[in-house]
Design a protein around this motif. Sequence first.
Motif, PDB file in Angstrom:
ATOM      1  N   ILE B  61      -4.978   4.023  -3.537  1.00 49.24           N
ATOM      2  CA  ILE B  61      -4.277   5.303  -3.720  1.00 49.24           C
ATOM      3  C   ILE B  61      -4.258   6.057  -2.387  1.00 49.24           C
ATOM      4  N   VAL B  62      -5.423   6.047  -1.737  1.00 49.18           N
ATOM      5  CA  VAL B  62      -5.503   6.705  -0.424  1.00 49.18           C
ATOM      6  C   VAL B  62      -4.575   5.996   0.573  1.00 49.18           C
ATOM      7  N   ALA B  63      -4.501   4.659   0.444  1.00 47.67           N
ATOM      8  CA  ALA B  63      -3.700   3.875   1.398  1.00 47.67           C
ATOM      9  C   ALA B  63      -2.221   3.842   1.038  1.00 47.67           C
ATOM     10  N   SER B  64      -1.849   4.501  -0.060  1.00 50.22           N
ATOM     11  CA  SER B  64      -0.452   4.388  -0.512  1.00 50.22           C
ATOM     12  C   SER B  64       0.525   5.075   0.445  1.00 50.22           C
ATOM     13  N   CYS B  65      -0.016   5.821   1.408  1.00 47.81           N
ATOM     14  CA  CYS B  65       0.869   6.357   2.448  1.00 47.81           C
ATOM     15  C   CYS B  65       1.525   5.221   3.230  1.00 47.81           C
ATOM     16  N   ALA B  66       1.052   3.997   3.054  1.00 39.58           N
ATOM     17  CA  ALA B  66       1.670   2.834   3.709  1.00 39.58           C
ATOM     18  C   ALA B  66       3.153   2.761   3.378  1.00 39.58           C
ATOM     19  N   ASN B  67       3.494   3.187   2.149  1.00 36.71           N
ATOM     20  CA  ASN B  67       4.891   3.082   1.742  1.00 36.71           C
ATOM     21  C   ASN B  67       5.822   3.987   2.549  1.00 36.71           C
ATOM     22  N   ALA B  68       5.260   5.004   3.199  1.00 35.44           N
ATOM     23  CA  ALA B  68       6.088   5.897   4.019  1.00 35.44           C
ATOM     24  C   ALA B  68       6.470   5.237   5.338  1.00 35.44           C
ATOM     25  N   SER B  69       5.970   4.021   5.565  1.00 38.95           N
ATOM     26  CA  SER B  69       6.262   3.333   6.834  1.00 38.95           C
ATOM     27  C   SER B  69       7.760   3.158   7.043  1.00 38.95           C
ATOM     28  N   VAL B  70       8.494   3.086   5.935  1.00 39.34           N
ATOM     29  CA  VAL B  70       9.933   2.883   6.063  1.00 39.34           C
ATOM     30  C   VAL B  70      10.596   4.042   6.826  1.00 39.34           C
ATOM     31  N   PHE B  71      10.032   5.247   6.685  1.00 37.57           N
ATOM     32  CA  PHE B  71      10.622   6.396   7.401  1.00 37.57           C
ATOM     33  C   PHE B  71      10.385   6.286   8.906  1.00 37.57           C
ATOM     34  N   VAL B  72       9.289   5.671   9.258  1.00 36.00           N
ATOM     35  CA  VAL B  72       8.977   5.477  10.668  1.00 36.00           C
ATOM     36  C   VAL B  72       9.900   4.415  11.276  1.00 36.00           C
ATOM     37  N   LEU B  73      10.160   3.389  10.466  1.00 32.58           N
ATOM     38  CA  LEU B  73      11.115   2.366  10.883  1.00 32.58           C
ATOM     39  C   LEU B  73      12.483   3.019  11.117  1.00 32.58           C
ATOM     40  N   ILE B  74      12.851   3.893  10.180  1.00 30.20           N
ATOM     41  CA  ILE B  74      14.153   4.561  10.272  1.00 30.20           C
ATOM     42  C   ILE B  74      14.232   5.449  11.516  1.00 30.20           C
ATOM     43  N   THR B 199       4.117 -16.291   1.644  1.00 31.23           N
ATOM     44  CA  THR B 199       4.802 -15.479   2.656  1.00 31.23           C
ATOM     45  C   THR B 199       4.306 -14.038   2.662  1.00 31.23           C
ATOM     46  N   THR B 200       3.821 -13.569   1.496  1.00 30.91           N
ATOM     47  CA  THR B 200       3.396 -12.168   1.374  1.00 30.91           C
ATOM     48  C   THR B 200       2.533 -11.734   2.548  1.00 30.91           C
ATOM     49  N   ALA B 201       1.521 -12.533   2.837  1.00 33.00           N
ATOM     50  CA  ALA B 201       0.548 -12.147   3.855  1.00 33.00           C
ATOM     51  C   ALA B 201       1.154 -12.117   5.244  1.00 33.00           C
ATOM     52  N   TRP B 202       2.187 -12.945   5.458  1.00 31.69           N
ATOM     53  CA  TRP B 202       2.705 -13.117   6.822  1.00 31.69           C
ATOM     54  C   TRP B 202       3.908 -12.239   7.129  1.00 31.69           C
ATOM     55  N   LEU B 203       4.468 -11.610   6.104  1.00 30.36           N
ATOM     56  CA  LEU B 203       5.587 -10.701   6.339  1.00 30.36           C
ATOM     57  C   LEU B 203       5.039  -9.370   6.874  1.00 30.36           C
ATOM     58  N   PRO B 204       5.880  -8.580   7.561  1.00 26.25           N
ATOM     59  CA  PRO B 204       5.386  -7.309   8.126  1.00 26.25           C
ATOM     60  C   PRO B 204       4.760  -6.411   7.065  1.00 26.25           C
ATOM     61  N   GLY B 205       5.351  -6.378   5.873  1.00 28.20           N
ATOM     62  CA  GLY B 205       4.813  -5.520   4.807  1.00 28.20           C
ATOM     63  C   GLY B 205       3.399  -5.940   4.421  1.00 28.20           C
ATOM     64  N   GLY B 206       3.168  -7.249   4.325  1.00 31.27           N
ATOM     65  CA  GLY B 206       1.849  -7.762   3.960  1.00 31.27           C
ATOM     66  C   GLY B 206       0.834  -7.493   5.063  1.00 31.27           C
ATOM     67  N   ALA B 207       1.279  -7.641   6.300  1.00 31.80           N
ATOM     68  CA  ALA B 207       0.390  -7.373   7.433  1.00 31.80           C
ATOM     69  C   ALA B 207       0.003  -5.900   7.456  1.00 31.80           C
ATOM     70  N   LEU B 208       0.975  -5.025   7.138  1.00 34.46           N
ATOM     71  CA  LEU B 208       0.690  -3.593   7.112  1.00 34.46           C
ATOM     72  C   LEU B 208      -0.302  -3.284   5.978  1.00 34.46           C
ATOM     73  N   ASP B 209      -0.097  -3.875   4.794  1.00 28.33           N
ATOM     74  CA  ASP B 209      -1.022  -3.672   3.681  1.00 28.33           C
ATOM     75  C   ASP B 209      -2.432  -4.112   4.071  1.00 28.33           C
ATOM     76  N   ALA B 210      -2.515  -5.237   4.779  1.00 35.55           N
ATOM     77  CA  ALA B 210      -3.825  -5.752   5.174  1.00 35.55           C
ATOM     78  C   ALA B 210      -4.521  -4.782   6.120  1.00 35.55           C
ATOM     79  N   VAL B 211      -3.810  -4.325   7.129  1.00 32.10           N
ATOM     80  CA  VAL B 211      -4.450  -3.485   8.118  1.00 32.10           C
ATOM     81  C   VAL B 211      -4.761  -2.100   7.546  1.00 32.10           C
TER      82      VAL B 211
END
Lengths: 307, 256
Positions: B61-74, B199-211
Motif C-alpha cells: 500500500i505504501v509502495a503503491s505510489c509506484a503506479n504514478a510512475s506513468v506520469f513521470v514517463l509522460i 517476462t513480468t520480472a524483466w519488464l520495466p514495470g516488474g523491475a520498478l515493482d522489485a526496486v
Amino acid sequence: MTGNSVALEVRSLTKVFGRGEGVRAVSDLSFRVEPGRVTGFLGPNGSGKTTTLRCLLGLVSPTSGDTLVGGHPYRELHDPLHTVGAALEASGFHPGRTARGHLSVVAASAGIARARVTEVLELVGLAEAGNRKVGGYSLGMRQRLSLATALLGDPSVLILDEPANGLDPEGIAWLRNFLRSLAAEGRTVLVSSHVLSEVQLTVDDVVIIRKGELVSYGSLSSLSSGMNATVIVRSPDSIRLAESIGQQASVTVTTDTTGALLVTGMSAAEIGALAFAQNVMLHELHAQEHDLEAVFLELTSSEGGAA
Amino acid sequence: MNALRAEFRKVLTTKLALWLLAFSVAFTALNVLLMVYLVPTSARMVNSGQLLQIPAYVNSIVASCANASVFVLIIGIIGMTGEYRHMTITATFLASPRRAPVMVAKAVTYAVIGAIFGIINFAVSLGLATITLAGKEHAAIVPSESLQTLGGVILGFAIYAILGVAVGSLIRNQVAALIIALVFVFLIQPLLSAFVDWTTAWLPGGALDAVMNMTYRQGEATSGLLTAWAGGLLLIGYAVVLGVIASITTLKRDIT
Ligand SMILES: Nc1ncnc2c1ncn2[C@@H]1O[C@H](COP(=O)(O)OP(=O)(O)O)[C@@H](O)[C@H]1O
Ligand SMILES: [Mg+2]
C-alpha cells in the motif's frame, strides 16, 4: 558585441536531404558575408536559403563542403550566442511560455544575465507584452521575439531568415533602420528574403540563389549595372531624332503608345548631345530607374538567367 | 552547467510539471484508498480485513505510489518531444551546438524531477496509508521496508523520466510517442505478464515493482520478481541502452 568583426563563409556547400537521389536543397554554393555590411540572401521559396543558414549554424550537416563563422565551424565556437545571433524560420516558442520566460531560458543556456532579457525586450518593442504567453502573439510579435532572441548575446553576427514576414510596413521600416545601425556598428548582418523589394533599401550586398545554386553575388549596385538601361525621350520632332539615333551602332529605338522614344544602348547625355547637334528640341529626357525586382525575377525564374 | 540551468528553467517556465504532479498525487491517493478499502475482484475469496493482515500487502500500500510512475514517463516524453513540436530545439542547439552535453543535461534534469515526483508521491502514499489504516486492524507498516520503498521510488522515478526523454528523442512526434508509451505500459506489458509469466520480472514495470518493494498486485503476491538490487540494476540498464541509442540518433540528426 565582443568588438571583433566576424565574416561568414560558405564553401562549395552541397546538401542532399534523404537517401539515394534525395532532395538536392543546396548545390555547390560558395559566398562570403563581410562585416559592417548588410547582405541580402535572396531566392524564391524552396531555393535553399533556410537550409544554407541551418548548415551555417551547425543544425544541418552538409553533404559536402563547409561553412565557417569567423574561420571556424559553428559547432566549434566557444561562446556561440555571443558570436552569432540567429532568428530562423520555423524556429519556435513554447506557446505556454511568456516572451520573458523564453528569453530567460536562452539566456540561461549562454550564461547571460537576466537584466539583458529586459533590455532586448525593450529594444524590439515588446516591453509591454513580455509577460504575456507567446501562444497569444501575432506573427509580427513572434518575429520581434525571434529578433530579441538573436540579440540576447549582443553578437557580432546577425543571421535573420525572412525577418520581414508578418511585419507591417511600419515594422519593415523599423527593421530596416535597425539592421542598418547594426551594420554601421561593424556587425555582420545576413538577411534572407524571397522578395527583393522587401530588403532592397536595406542591403549593401546580395547573394542570389535559385534551386540551390548561386546565380548572382556582389554589391547591390553591381546587380543592376549589367543590365541595359532604357532612356525615355520626348520630342516634337521625334521621327527625325529616332532616325539619327538609329544610325548609331548597337542602339535600339522603339516608340511607345504615347509617342515617346525608348532608347537602349545610349546614355541620356549622349542622346542630349546628339539632339543638340541636330538642333532637335527635347521635351523630356531621362534614364529609367532600374527595376531591380524585374532583374531579380529574371535571374531566379525557372527558365533562365544564370549569371 | 549553463545547459543544465537552461533545462531546469524550461521546466519551471511552463505549467506542465505542476499539472502532472497534481495528477500523479491524486492517482497515488486513489491507489491507496482502493487498496485499503476495497478488495480486487480477482481476490474475492478473501476480504479486505484479511489482506490487511499480510505484512507484504500493507507495505505494498505504501509502495503503491509506484503506479504514478506513468506520469513521470509522460513528463519526460512531453519535455523532449515538445522541443521538436514547438521547434525550440533550434534555440537549444544554437546555444549549445555540442549536442551530447545537452542530452546529458536533459537526462540529469528529468532524473531530478522524476526523483522529486517520487519523493512527493511516496510521502502521499505513506501518509495516507498511515491515516486510513489507523482505525483498522492491520499488519504494521515496517519502517525499514518503507525506507527501501523510498530509495526505490527515487531511483525508479528518475529512471522512468530518463526513459521518457529517450523515447521522446527517438519518436519526435509527441502524440505518437505518448500513444506508444502508454500502449506499452497499459496494454503490452500486462498482456506479456499474463501470458508469459517469466517476462513480468524483466519488464520495466516488474523491475520498478522489485526496486520499490511493490509485491502485491490485484490482491495477490507477484511471483518471480527480482530482488530490489537486481531490479534497480535492470532499470539502469534499460535507461543506459535506450539513452545511448537516443543520444546517438540525436547527435547526427538534421534539425529542420
Ligand atoms: N528536412 C528536409 N527534408 C527534405 N527536404 C527538405 C528538408 N528541408 C528542406 N527541404 C527541401 O529543400 C529545399 C530547400 O528548402 P529551404 O532551404 O527551406 O528553401 P527556402 O528557405 O529558400 O525557402 C526545398 O525543396 C525543401 O522542400
Ligand atoms: Mg526558408
